[in-house]
Write a protein that holds these residues in place. Structure first.
Motif, PDB file in Angstrom:
ATOM      1  N   CYS B  91      -6.712 -31.339   9.034  1.00  0.00           N
ATOM      2  CA  CYS B  91      -8.076 -30.794   9.181  1.00  0.00           C
ATOM      3  C   CYS B  91      -9.065 -31.545   8.285  1.00  0.00           C
ATOM      4  O   CYS B  91      -9.632 -30.966   7.376  1.00  0.00           O
ATOM      5  CB  CYS B  91      -8.134 -29.291   8.970  1.00  0.00           C
ATOM      6  SG  CYS B  91      -7.162 -28.621   7.622  1.00  0.00           S
ATOM      7  N   ASP B  93     -12.167 -32.193   8.243  1.00  0.00           N
ATOM      8  CA  ASP B  93     -13.341 -31.739   8.997  1.00  0.00           C
ATOM      9  C   ASP B  93     -14.609 -31.719   8.155  1.00  0.00           C
ATOM     10  O   ASP B  93     -15.588 -31.082   8.526  1.00  0.00           O
ATOM     11  CB  ASP B  93     -13.071 -30.343   9.588  1.00  0.00           C
ATOM     12  CG  ASP B  93     -12.687 -29.314   8.526  1.00  0.00           C
ATOM     13  OD1 ASP B  93     -12.721 -29.652   7.329  1.00  0.00           O
ATOM     14  OD2 ASP B  93     -12.336 -28.178   8.896  1.00  0.00           O
ATOM     15  N   HIS B 153     -16.045 -25.671  14.726  1.00  0.00           N
ATOM     16  CA  HIS B 153     -15.399 -26.986  14.818  1.00  0.00           C
ATOM     17  C   HIS B 153     -14.831 -27.157  16.218  1.00  0.00           C
ATOM     18  O   HIS B 153     -14.454 -26.183  16.859  1.00  0.00           O
ATOM     19  CB  HIS B 153     -14.274 -27.100  13.785  1.00  0.00           C
ATOM     20  CG  HIS B 153     -14.758 -27.021  12.371  1.00  0.00           C
ATOM     21  ND1 HIS B 153     -15.343 -28.073  11.723  1.00  0.00           N
ATOM     22  CD2 HIS B 153     -14.751 -25.988  11.491  1.00  0.00           C
ATOM     23  CE1 HIS B 153     -15.687 -27.699  10.488  1.00  0.00           C
ATOM     24  NE2 HIS B 153     -15.337 -26.443  10.325  1.00  0.00           N
ATOM     25  N   TYR B 320     -14.727 -24.460   6.410  1.00  0.00           N
ATOM     26  CA  TYR B 320     -13.963 -25.710   6.596  1.00  0.00           C
ATOM     27  C   TYR B 320     -12.469 -25.483   6.402  1.00  0.00           C
ATOM     28  O   TYR B 320     -12.037 -24.439   5.920  1.00  0.00           O
ATOM     29  CB  TYR B 320     -14.485 -26.791   5.633  1.00  0.00           C
ATOM     30  CG  TYR B 320     -15.875 -27.258   6.017  1.00  0.00           C
ATOM     31  CD1 TYR B 320     -16.055 -28.170   7.062  1.00  0.00           C
ATOM     32  CD2 TYR B 320     -16.998 -26.742   5.395  1.00  0.00           C
ATOM     33  CE1 TYR B 320     -17.323 -28.574   7.460  1.00  0.00           C
ATOM     34  CE2 TYR B 320     -18.280 -27.133   5.783  1.00  0.00           C
ATOM     35  CZ  TYR B 320     -18.436 -28.047   6.826  1.00  0.00           C
ATOM     36  OH  TYR B 320     -19.685 -28.430   7.226  1.00  0.00           O
TER      37      TYR B 320
END
Lengths: 160, 790
Positions: B91, B93, B153, B320
């Motif tokens: 991840c 991100d 996301h 996140y």
């Protein structure tokens, strides 16, 4: 030469040294100590007078340097953590914090040591409740306070 | 080179003593330089412009006015740092500066570097950002529903679900079918934050084509890796130094925006640059304890032995990924390291919401389920008419066993910590009156994660010990965050070399100068870096002993290394002689966790550890039946530490863990209203002062782990864990109401008492667990007791 707008000419006594300074008028004592005098032992913690990390002694009394303007301490004797030891010999309060495990990360330690010194100067044999009351304005996130209380008690014994 | 067999450990001279930490004098004099104390010639100051919207599309950023502010030297936006990153490879991100969307109040969108901090702030104010607000996701329930706008996301889902896990070990349905009694409960743990005394700070400097970053980070190795990726530089051109650290508790484990930005500004301007966060920014930087909603169902036989357990968790992850996949699995992994659960099912989910990202905090992902599990067992014991301690004892894991989810248990002092804490506190003889109560709970924690955060085959920790005219220098990547890491390394080296910890010079937490260590997280330093340091120092001892034995004409085993002497020579004479004979005196040690400590299924990477520590707590408190106010009178905490390396430091870690556990149990909460933190200041975010902190009686139990250095295990995180459920249990003991939601605040107690007075359930807490689209269970065959016996 005139002092420009937004600046202040100050005469401070810090750690027994007289300093002549031209500082930003709105700078706090904390900022002046750290940025103009390079005395970085005094710490920023909360910026609100809640945590005690910025504690200094003004004529022996603990004060929060983040809530003071330097003009307010002109004519007083300011002591920061750098001014406590005599040369390489630690002050008994500092010795006791080392010996009793009164610190971990150390970030609250300068303020804690100075607040403890001020307490012991007034009351060399404080009870546990008196220690807690005197230091309640200083936060520590590491120790759970136990080692600090033991250090203050030990320092009291050393000083008396 | 082979290492001598461990010396008789009864002869330990330094290990186990109560000694001041090695850097204590520098801390009491204020001379130690934390990250924000660093000043470099020509240094610029940097501030970040952060989003005031919880969720919005960034339409445009106009920086022209900022560039025109006198004293502004550089202005950056996301276009200057387009490469994504994140601590976990699955991840990545995050962007150092977001240029398409902002996902929480506090998400950085631009940076200004200027001649001083005020000018940098003025520059930030001069930037105009045009946002298109999107509908913010504020709760776990909302995150499960497909949003009107786009999800936070695009790599996850369904809806705003980040991660799902579903694992079963053994036949859970059959276990429930055989159970004499089955109980279900629902719990909620509100998130909270680390609140380190030190605000995060980072300073970067460029020299030639090399960049150095000093930062208040807990794991310079992972920051190094993220910087190389985002800045597009070879790792050899980057050096990350962990500055002396003003408190971490897990909050400085991610690579952060400000760390990346200062490096980029230094590269653009050629000047050193510093960025220090304000206290408010620290609250929004967060990465703290996840809010977790939990549902647990347990079946026991007629004797109270657990036959099956089903545990569900839903984590509010914030904006996140951070450590999220690991955090999710940790809410399910360690239930089995305290209780022998023959059939176990875990279903976990983490969702994205428009709040500051959550991450690891002391106990990473395990204090929430520990609270739920222990309180659930208290209720289960009452159901079946068993004393809650007795119910636990009947289910304790055994030393040197293997759990149903394949975790290897070695030394285990669970019985002993239980006995010691009950005895010391007089729990069984406690005073029974309304308003006074005692609670008891146990827990376990890892001594370092068995696997690194990203896949690599490097050792988890490496040490080099050099000896010469300058004395002994130990190099290790481990980072002292106040927990005493440096003192542990110095103590281990001193023990092996017949010196005192103060004789060892340390170079730590520096990716340019030290061999790798993964960092200060997962309570790994004493076990892993301690073993690496011991190996390195033992090899150095053997070098010195060999040379001295030749000189003195005796056998190496006749050369004693103690009290600053090697045989009849002083350490300095021996070192000089050895350098004359051998040249450079350098020895190294490494540590890698052993194979086979965990399973081989997907998700098996979370939970395995080379050893587990065990803790037990009793809490004595008064709870006011009118106001709901709680006064904690005393906490007893027994901890199986294996062996303490420095007893004073170990006690400090226990006391600090109890303190932090009490804060989480009673008052600390990172809660939001309309996307804004409710109390982003130390004035409003309550933590215990000297006045609220009770006496703590610490009992260290030494089980001498076979693989720990001198038998040592962790103490940094474990002791926090049983405190929270023990508080909840004590409140029930005092007032007869269950508070199934942490923190236990007076209003919740009053509401539970009111509910009881109205004839309703004597409880405050969540009433329903949402429908979560967990995937099909991955069914893992549990280890066969016979073949897995150690």
């Amino acid at each position: 030469m005139e002092v420009p707008d937004g600046r202040e000419l100050l005469r401070l006594s810090v750690n027994r040294e007289d300093r002549l300074l031209l500082v930003r008028s709105h700078a706090t004592l904390l900022e002046v100590l750290r940025e103009d005098l390079g005395l970085t032992g005094t710490k920023h913690g909360c910026e609100l007078g809640e945590c005690g990390a910025c504690t200094v002694l003004v004529d022996g009394t603990p004060q929060l340097s983040c809530l003071l303007l330097p003009a307010q301490v002109e004519g007083t004797a300011v002591t920061t953590i750098e001014g406590l030891a005599r040369g390489s010999e630690l002050h008994p309060v500092q010795q006791a914090f080392v010996a009793q495990g009164g610190l971990q990360c150390g970030y609250c330690t300068p303020g804690m040591v100075l607040a403890a010194k001020a307490l012991l100067d007034e009351n060399p044999a404080p009870s546990r409740d008196e220690i807690k009351e005197a230091l309640a304005g200083n936060l520590c996130r590491c120790t759970g306070y136990a080692g600090i209380i033991e250090a203050v008690e030990e320092a009291g014994r050393m000083l008396s | 080179m082979t290492i001598e067999a461990p010396r008789d450990e009864r002869a330990l001279r330094v290990v186990g003593k109560s000694l001041p930490r090695v850097e204590a004098a520098a801390k009491v004099t204020g001379s130690i330089a934390y990250a924000d104390d660093i000043v470099l010639p020509g240094m610029l100051f940097c501030k970040l412009l952060r989003s005031r919207h919880p969720y919005a599309r960034v339409l445009s950023i106009d920086t022209r006015a900022a560039r025109a502010v006198p004293g502004v030297v550089a202005v950056l936006t996301g276009h200057d740092l387009p490469v994504n990153y994140g601590i976990m490879p699955t991840c990545e991100d995050e962007h150092a500066l977001e240029h398409e969307k902002v996902r929480f109040v506090g998400d950085p969108v631009a940076a200004v570097a200027a001649v001083d901090e005020e000018t940098a702030q003025a520059g930030c104010r001069a930037i105009s950002v045009e946002y298109e607000p999107l509908e913010a996701v504020e709760s776990i329930e909302q995150a499960l529903v497909p949003p009107d706008d786009e999800p936070l996301h695009d790599y996850a889902g369904p809806a705003n679900v980040h991660r799902l896990a579903a694992l079963e070990f053994g036949d859970v349905d059959a276990g429930f079918a055989r159970a004499a009694h089955v109980r279900e409960d629902i719990f909620f743990f509100e998130g909270n934050t680390h609140l380190p005394m030190e605000q995060h700070s980072a300073t970067a400097q460029v020299a030639g084509d090399k960049v150095t970053l000093w930062s208040s980070t807990q794991d310079p190795h992972y920051v190094h890796r993220a910087l190389a990726k985002v800045l597009g530089l070879p790792m050899g051109k980057l050096r990350v130094v962990a500055a002396p650290h003003g408190g971490g508790f897990g909050g400085k484990c991610d690579p952060f925006s400000h760390e990346i930005v200062v490096c980029k500004v230094a590269m653009m301007t050629g000047r050193p640059v510093k960025c220090t966060l304000t206290r408010e920014e620290v609250f929004y930087t967060h990465r703290g304890r996840h809010p977790v909603l939990m549902w647990v169902r347990t079946g026991v036989d007629a004797d109270g032995r657990i036959l099956a357990m089903h545990f569900r968790s839903a984590l509010d992850g914030g904006a996140y990924g951070s450590y999220g996949p690991a955090s999710t699995l940790y809410t399910g992994a360690l239930q089995t390291t305290t209780y022998a659960i023959p059939a176990y099912r875990f279903e976990g989910a983490r969702v994205f919401t428009n709040k500051a990202p959550c991450g690891p905090k002391r106990g990473h992902g395990t204090p929430q389920p520990r609270f739920a599990l222990e309180v659930h067992l208290d209720k289960l014991a009452a159901d079946v008419g068993l004393d809650p301690v007795e119910l636990r004892r009947r289910n304790f894991v055994k030393p040197f066993s293997r759990t149903v989810n394949w975790l290897r248990i070695t030394s285990c002092g669970l019985e002993e910590v239980t006995n010691r804490v009950l005895e010391a506190s007089g729990y069984a003889r406690r005073e029974r009156r309304r308003g006074h109560g005692m609670g008891f709970a146990v827990s376990s924690y890892m001594c370092g994660a068995g696997l690194p955060i990203y896949w690599n085959k490097m050792p988890h920790s490496e040490c080099v010990v050099n000896v010469g005219r300058g004395g002994v220098t130990l190099y290790c990547g481990a980072t002292d965050i106040g927990q005493g890491s440096d003192s542990v390394l110095a103590t281990v080296a001193a023990e092996e070399l017949g010196l005192w910890p103060g004789d060892i010079r340390l170079v730590t937490g520096d990716t340019g100068l030290t061999p790798v260590d993964l960092g200060s997280y997962s309570s790994r330093v004493t076990f892993m870096a301690g073993n690496a340091a011991r190996e390195a120092a033992a090899k150095m001892r053997a070098l010195l002993v060999g040379v001295v034995a030749d000189e003195e004409g005796c056998a190496p085993q006749e050369v004693e290394v103690r009290d600053g002497k090697v045989g009849r020579m002083t350490f300095e004479e021996a070192a000089t002689l050895a350098e004359e004979h051998l040249g450079v005196l350098s020895a190294h040690g490494t540590y890698t966790p052993p194979e086979g400590i965990g399973g081989r299924y997907k998700g098996a990477g979370v939970g395995p550890s080379p050893a587990y520590s065990y803790s037990a707590a009793t809490v004595d408190l008064d709870a006011d039946p009118g106001s709901g106010e709680i006064r904690v009178n005393k906490v007893w905490l027994a901890h199986d530490i294996g062996r303490s390396i420095n007893e004073m430091a170990a006690r400090g870690q226990v006391e600090g863990g109890v303190y932090m556990g009490l804060g989480e149990a009673l008052m600390e909460a990172q809660a939001y209203r309309d996307g804004l933190h409710r109390q982003p200041s130390m004035l409003d975010y309550k933590s215990l002062t000297f006045l609220e902190m009770p006496e703590v009686e610490t009992i260290l139990v030494e089980t001498h782990d076979p693989e720990g250095p001198y038998g040592a295990k962790e103490v940094g995180q474990g002791p926090l864990l049983p405190v929270i459920p023990a508080v909840v249990s004590a409140v029930h003991d005092a007032l007869g109401v269950w508070i199934d939601e942490v923190p236990v605040t007076p209003d919740k107690i009053v509401r539970a008492l009111d509910a009881r007075a109205k004839g309703k359930e004597a409880r405050y807490g969540p009433k329903r667990f949402p429908d979560i689209p967990y995937p099909d269970l991955v069914k893992v065959v549990p280890p066969d007791a016979a073949t897995a016996a150690l």
